[in-house]
Design a protein around this motif. Structure first.
Motif, PDB file in Angstrom:
ATOM      1  N   SER A   1      -0.784   3.600  -1.006  1.00 24.18           N
ATOM      2  CA  SER A   1      -1.836   2.679  -0.565  1.00 24.18           C
ATOM      3  C   SER A   1      -2.826   3.456   0.297  1.00 24.18           C
ATOM      4  N   SER A   2      -3.931   2.827   0.631  1.00 27.00           N
ATOM      5  CA  SER A   2      -5.023   3.570   1.273  1.00 27.00           C
ATOM      6  C   SER A   2      -4.731   4.014   2.703  1.00 27.00           C
ATOM      7  N   GLY A   3      -3.694   3.453   3.305  1.00 25.59           N
ATOM      8  CA  GLY A   3      -3.394   3.821   4.692  1.00 25.59           C
ATOM      9  C   GLY A   3      -4.411   3.257   5.671  1.00 25.59           C
ATOM     10  N   THR A   4      -4.958   2.105   5.339  1.00 22.91           N
ATOM     11  CA  THR A   4      -5.959   1.487   6.205  1.00 22.91           C
ATOM     12  C   THR A   4      -5.307   0.947   7.470  1.00 22.91           C
ATOM     13  N   THR A   5      -4.123   0.387   7.326  1.00 24.66           N
ATOM     14  CA  THR A   5      -3.507  -0.287   8.466  1.00 24.66           C
ATOM     15  C   THR A   5      -2.350   0.498   9.073  1.00 24.66           C
TER      16      THR A   5
ATOM     17  N   SER B   1       0.443   4.193   8.194  1.00 16.31           N
ATOM     18  CA  SER B   1       0.580   5.337   7.305  1.00 16.31           C
ATOM     19  C   SER B   1       0.837   4.799   5.898  1.00 16.31           C
ATOM     20  N   SER B   2       0.293   5.470   4.907  1.00 11.14           N
ATOM     21  CA  SER B   2       0.308   4.878   3.579  1.00 11.14           C
ATOM     22  C   SER B   2       1.673   5.053   2.926  1.00 11.14           C
ATOM     23  N   LYS B   3       2.056   4.054   2.130  1.00 10.02           N
ATOM     24  CA  LYS B   3       3.388   4.036   1.532  1.00 10.02           C
ATOM     25  C   LYS B   3       3.272   4.170   0.019  1.00 10.02           C
TER      26      LYS B   3
ATOM     27  N   SER C   1     -17.446  -6.036  -7.426  1.00  6.50           N
ATOM     28  CA  SER C   1     -17.096  -5.344  -6.179  1.00  6.50           C
ATOM     29  C   SER C   1     -15.680  -5.719  -5.757  1.00  6.50           C
ATOM     30  N   GLY C   2     -14.976  -4.778  -5.183  1.00  5.31           N
ATOM     31  CA  GLY C   2     -13.628  -5.056  -4.701  1.00  5.31           C
ATOM     32  C   GLY C   2     -13.210  -4.053  -3.655  1.00  5.31           C
ATOM     33  N   ALA C   3     -11.959  -4.144  -3.226  1.00  5.68           N
ATOM     34  CA  ALA C   3     -11.297  -3.211  -2.308  1.00  5.68           C
ATOM     35  C   ALA C   3     -11.574  -3.454  -0.837  1.00  5.68           C
ATOM     36  N   ALA C   4     -12.685  -4.094  -0.504  1.00  7.62           N
ATOM     37  CA  ALA C   4     -12.989  -4.345   0.902  1.00  7.62           C
ATOM     38  C   ALA C   4     -13.930  -5.546   0.991  1.00  7.62           C
ATOM     39  N   PRO C   5     -13.954  -6.189   2.154  1.00 10.44           N
ATOM     40  CA  PRO C   5     -14.815  -7.374   2.288  1.00 10.44           C
ATOM     41  C   PRO C   5     -16.297  -7.032   2.198  1.00 10.44           C
TER      42      PRO C   5
ATOM     43  N   GLY D   1      -7.490  -7.120  -5.282  1.00 10.68           N
ATOM     44  CA  GLY D   1      -6.230  -6.575  -5.773  1.00 10.68           C
ATOM     45  C   GLY D   1      -5.713  -5.584  -4.769  1.00 10.68           C
ATOM     46  N   MET D   2      -4.533  -5.075  -4.999  1.00  5.69           N
ATOM     47  CA  MET D   2      -3.989  -4.069  -4.105  1.00  5.69           C
ATOM     48  C   MET D   2      -3.116  -3.104  -4.897  1.00  5.69           C
ATOM     49  N   THR D   3      -2.819  -1.973  -4.300  1.00  9.21           N
ATOM     50  CA  THR D   3      -1.966  -0.993  -4.951  1.00  9.21           C
ATOM     51  C   THR D   3      -0.651  -1.649  -5.356  1.00  9.21           C
TER      52      THR D   3
ATOM     53  N   GLY E   1      -0.286  -9.508   3.357  1.00 11.58           N
ATOM     54  CA  GLY E   1      -0.845  -9.160   4.663  1.00 11.58           C
ATOM     55  C   GLY E   1      -2.306  -9.546   4.779  1.00 11.58           C
ATOM     56  N   ASP E   2      -2.807 -10.300   3.808  1.00  7.65           N
ATOM     57  CA  ASP E   2      -4.209 -10.747   3.875  1.00  7.65           C
ATOM     58  C   ASP E   2      -4.263 -12.232   4.183  1.00  7.65           C
ATOM     59  N   ILE E   3      -5.187 -12.588   5.043  1.00 13.37           N
ATOM     60  CA  ILE E   3      -5.361 -13.993   5.400  1.00 13.37           C
ATOM     61  C   ILE E   3      -6.446 -14.571   4.502  1.00 13.37           C
TER      62      ILE E   3
ATOM     63  N   HIS F   1     -10.717 -17.032  -1.167  1.00 10.84           N
ATOM     64  CA  HIS F   1     -11.626 -16.463  -0.163  1.00 10.84           C
ATOM     65  C   HIS F   1     -10.784 -15.661   0.822  1.00 10.84           C
ATOM     66  N   THR F   2     -11.205 -14.433   1.098  1.00  5.41           N
ATOM     67  CA  THR F   2     -10.454 -13.648   2.071  1.00  5.41           C
ATOM     68  C   THR F   2     -11.072 -13.856   3.451  1.00  5.41           C
ATOM     69  N   VAL F   3     -10.221 -13.866   4.457  1.00  4.34           N
ATOM     70  CA  VAL F   3     -10.693 -14.079   5.824  1.00  4.34           C
ATOM     71  C   VAL F   3     -10.575 -12.785   6.615  1.00  4.34           C
ATOM     72  N   ASP F   4      -9.383 -12.208   6.613  1.00  2.49           N
ATOM     73  CA  ASP F   4      -9.164 -10.944   7.322  1.00  2.49           C
ATOM     74  C   ASP F   4      -7.775 -10.453   6.988  1.00  2.49           C
ATOM     75  N   ARG F   5      -7.421  -9.333   7.586  1.00  2.00           N
ATOM     76  CA  ARG F   5      -6.065  -8.840   7.392  1.00  2.00           C
ATOM     77  C   ARG F   5      -5.197  -9.307   8.538  1.00  2.00           C
ATOM     78  N   LEU F   6      -3.969  -9.650   8.199  1.00  2.00           N
ATOM     79  CA  LEU F   6      -3.026 -10.122   9.208  1.00  2.00           C
ATOM     80  C   LEU F   6      -2.916  -9.125  10.368  1.00  2.00           C
TER      81      LEU F   6
HETATM   82  P1  ATP Z   1      -2.561   0.194   3.605  1.00  2.00           P
HETATM   83  O1  ATP Z   1      -1.780  -0.895   2.933  1.00  2.00           O
HETATM   84  O2  ATP Z   1      -1.905   1.525   3.436  1.00  2.00           O
HETATM   85  O3  ATP Z   1      -2.934  -0.112   5.013  1.00  2.00           O
HETATM   86  P2  ATP Z   1      -4.797  -0.703   1.975  1.00  2.00           P
HETATM   87  O4  ATP Z   1      -4.134  -2.047   2.020  1.00  2.00           O
HETATM   88  O5  ATP Z   1      -6.220  -0.631   2.402  1.00  2.00           O
HETATM   89  O6  ATP Z   1      -3.970   0.358   2.816  1.00  2.00           O
HETATM   90  P3  ATP Z   1      -5.112  -0.725  -0.898  1.00  2.00           P
HETATM   91  O7  ATP Z   1      -3.923  -1.089  -1.692  1.00  2.00           O
HETATM   92  O8  ATP Z   1      -6.028   0.296  -1.445  1.00  2.00           O
HETATM   93  O9  ATP Z   1      -4.661  -0.138   0.499  1.00  2.00           O
HETATM   94  O10 ATP Z   1      -6.007  -1.991  -0.635  1.00  2.00           O
HETATM   95  C1  ATP Z   1      -5.569  -3.340  -0.772  1.00  2.00           C
HETATM   96  C2  ATP Z   1      -6.224  -4.194   0.292  1.00  2.00           C
HETATM   97  O11 ATP Z   1      -7.648  -4.142   0.154  1.00  2.00           O
HETATM   98  C3  ATP Z   1      -5.901  -5.660   0.217  1.00  2.00           C
HETATM   99  O12 ATP Z   1      -4.666  -5.962   0.819  1.00  2.00           O
HETATM  100  C4  ATP Z   1      -7.086  -6.285   0.949  1.00  2.00           C
HETATM  101  O13 ATP Z   1      -6.901  -6.251   2.355  1.00  2.00           O
HETATM  102  C5  ATP Z   1      -8.234  -5.357   0.611  1.00  2.00           C
HETATM  103  N1  ATP Z   1      -9.079  -5.928  -0.469  1.00  2.00           N
HETATM  104  C6  ATP Z   1      -8.993  -5.701  -1.783  1.00  2.00           C
HETATM  105  N2  ATP Z   1      -9.962  -6.355  -2.451  1.00  2.00           N
HETATM  106  C7  ATP Z   1     -10.679  -7.019  -1.535  1.00  2.00           C
HETATM  107  C8  ATP Z   1     -11.819  -7.881  -1.587  1.00  2.00           C
HETATM  108  N3  ATP Z   1     -12.428  -8.179  -2.720  1.00  2.00           N
HETATM  109  N4  ATP Z   1     -12.287  -8.378  -0.421  1.00  2.00           N
HETATM  110  C9  ATP Z   1     -11.685  -8.093   0.742  1.00  2.00           C
HETATM  111  N5  ATP Z   1     -10.625  -7.291   0.868  1.00  2.00           N
HETATM  112  C10 ATP Z   1     -10.121  -6.753  -0.260  1.00  2.00           C
END
Ligand code: ATP
Ligand code: MG
Length: 549
Positions: free
Chosen positions: A186-190, A192-194, A306-310, A333-335, A415-417, A427-432
């Protein structure tokens, strides 16, 4: 309640019809991809060199790589690392490894030696594919590596031998749908990545429920579609499309080794790009660039997703205004779900740009109350749980994290709210993990007060701050507070030369949010640290928190 939600079980089902997934337990994703019929001609084009791989070349090349790997001693269950920028050979190597029943792990080519070492150890890498100048790095780690040149020459190199090896020598092991095909980190945003272990069955489901399903819904996705691949193939988002899904549809993938805004515009016109999957920073770059281009230059574009981030509301609005003829959707989506999650779906009645879309076919969801753990109906906000054929086996070498993430019934805690609206759009709000927990006295009834735990979503405050005309970028994080537990602190980038006082910004937010949510401190900065996919790296900002709030 609408029919996609059961109040009895608390389960949301997809609004799309169920899709029959291949039931043969001994099916591997490579066979599945190549068994699809289409009339596609060009599969992969390298935009820098113009070199391409056609569909008639693709399968034999994959078999050659598999054959060559077999000769090198790679066998079923071995892990092969790919650490490379986008290349037409990336999918060839990836699918070649899988064809042999071996496992791929991918990595960002910008990774440091330490990061490479850590991941290579974690997944026990036997062989690596990388750019020629990185081969030595692997030697120092004792890992054999094959250099993949940016432009292939007929020479004595290991890669050239591999890609031209004898096809007849590939023994096919029995591959079960439940066998691991890839270990993607995973991206290691929150934290260390697993390493998420994804099976052949996960990828087969991804191909069917995401790109192939989407193609069945839109007549403008076909062999004729041309996709611009600016997203990296090492991450699940680019991988699901450019390494697998689109190659099963017969579409053309035009890849960029490195993103460049002018080049992007030139390539859209040159190749008649019809689809452009992006992450938020790329969308902004596209909007900005589109403003300086004659509309004709981008007329081939049909869909941008668009995806991966808000994505901020402003980014969406500006894009729609700049390119109104283009269908715009978001996907989530997510890894850990092999990129399967939700996808936008615009109909004539409904263009729900700000949502991340409808649940993919065959997927189920729950929205779980953060405090009580109860299952919530449409309109209510909680943590998203997902279940379905895209969900991973588990994390590699991490039973504890796996048990905390997937429950006994197969529900994955994202882990997403989030919340679902009454039309079933997510609709995504934030990460837990980013939620700020504020302990405060709340007036419950007249003068009766109680000590309660209140939750503040940084994204809500960021949206308010972004609406300020002098703010170009912002990120809100939690700062520890003796009394309140945590309070919000805003990092702010102002428009060139704008002098705003911190207290004016605190007041600006205070007027628009509930009292407990107000920002306690404003820190001016030059830029907000973000990952390549546009995710705010809040953990980096934590180092710059003022000692006194
Ligand atoms: P890690 O889990 O290691 O902290 P990561 O969650 O960023 O890293 P990824 O699997 O690349 O690693 O990303 C999935 C996350 O990306 C989702 O759990 C969500 O938080 C976010 N995400 C994906 N698509 C969207 C979107 N369209 N809008 C908002 N957030 C999104
Ligand atoms: Mg994650």
């Amino acid at each position: 309640h609408p029919n996609f939600y059961s109040s009895k079980t608390g389960i949301y089902s997809s609004k799309h019809p169920l899709i029959n997934l291949p039931s043969d337990p001994f099916l591997d994703v490579v066979t599945h991809i190549f068994s699809s019929k289409h009339k596609g001609v060009s599969a992969l084009i390298d935009s820098s060199s113009g070199t391409s791989i056609t569909y008639s070349q693709l399968h034999p090349l994959v078999q050659s790589v598999a054959g060559g790997l077999h000769q090198m001693g790679v066998s079923q269950g071995d892990v092969v690392l790919i650490l490379m920028p986008n290349s037409i050979y990336f999918p060839v190597i990836f699918l070649g490894v899988l064809y042999l029943g071996a496992i791929v792990s991918t990595m960002n080519p910008l990774s440091s030696l330490l990061e490479i070492k850590k991941q290579a150890l974690d997944c026990n890498v036997t062989l690596a594919f990388t750019l020629p100048d990185k081969v030595d790095t692997f030697s120092t780690l004792g890992i054999p590596a094959v250099g993949v040149p940016e432009n292939l020459k007929s020479d004595n190199s290991a890669f050239y031998k591999l890609i031209t090896s004898d096809l007849n020598s590939v023994p096919r092991p029995k591959i079960n749908q439940q066998d691991t095909a890839a270990i993607l980190y995973s991206s290691g945003t929150t934290g260390s990545s697993k390493g998420a272990m994804l099976t052949h069955g996960n990828f087969i489901a991804m191909v069917e429920l995401f790109p192939r399903f989407e193609a069945s819904q839109y007549e403008f996705i076909s062999e004729e579609s041309v996709y611009l691949a600016a997203l990296p193939m090492f991450h699940i988002y680019g991988l699901s499309l450019f390494v697998m899904g689109l190659l099963s549809l017969g579409s053309t993938v035009v890849l960029m080794r490195k993103f460049d805004a002018d080049e992007m515009i030139r390539l859209i016109a040159k190749y008649g790009v019809t689809h452009f999957p992006v992450v938020p920073p790329l969308l902004t770059a596209l909007t900005r660039a589109a403003k300086g281009v004659a509309i004709n230059g981008l007329k081939s574009l049909k869909q941008v997703s668009s995806g991966a981030a808000p994505l901020s509301r402003i980014s969406i609005e500006e894009f729609i205004q700049a390119l109104p003829q283009v269908d715009f959707i978001q996907g989530y989506g997510m890894t850990e779900t092999t990129a399967v999650g939700t996808r936008g779906f615009n109909t004539e009645q409904l263009c729900n740009y700000s949502s991340v879309g409808l649940l993919a076919p065959n997927m189920q969801a729950k929205v779980v109350d953060l405090i009580t753990g109860s299952f919530l109906p449409p309109g209510s906000t909680g943590e998203l749980w997902l279940r379905g054929p895209g969900v991973m086996q588990g994390y590699l070498n991490n039973v504890e994290a796996t048990l905390l993430t997937i429950d006994r019934d197969g529900w994955l805690r994202t882990g997403d709210i989030v919340y679902f609206d009454h039309d079933g759009y997510l609709h995504t709000v934030d990460r837990l993990k980013e939620i700020i927990k504020y302990k405060g006295f709340q007036i419950i009834y007249l003068c009766l007060t109680a000590y309660t735990n209140l939750q503040i979503a940084p994204a809500d405050l960021e949206a308010v701050l972004s609406s300020h005309p002098d703010i170009v970028d912002t990120a809100v994080i939690a700062a520890e507070d003796e009394e309140a537990g945590e309070v919000p602190v805003a990092f702010v980038v102002t428009r060139n030369g704008c002098a705003i006082s911190p207290s004016a910004l605190v007041d600006y937010v205070a007027k628009k949010v509930a009292p407990y949510k107000k920002v306690r401190k404003v820190v001016f900065t030059h830029s907000i640290p973000r990952s390549a996919s546009g995710k705010i790296l809040r953990r980096e900002l934590r180092n710059f928190l003022p000692s006194k709030i």
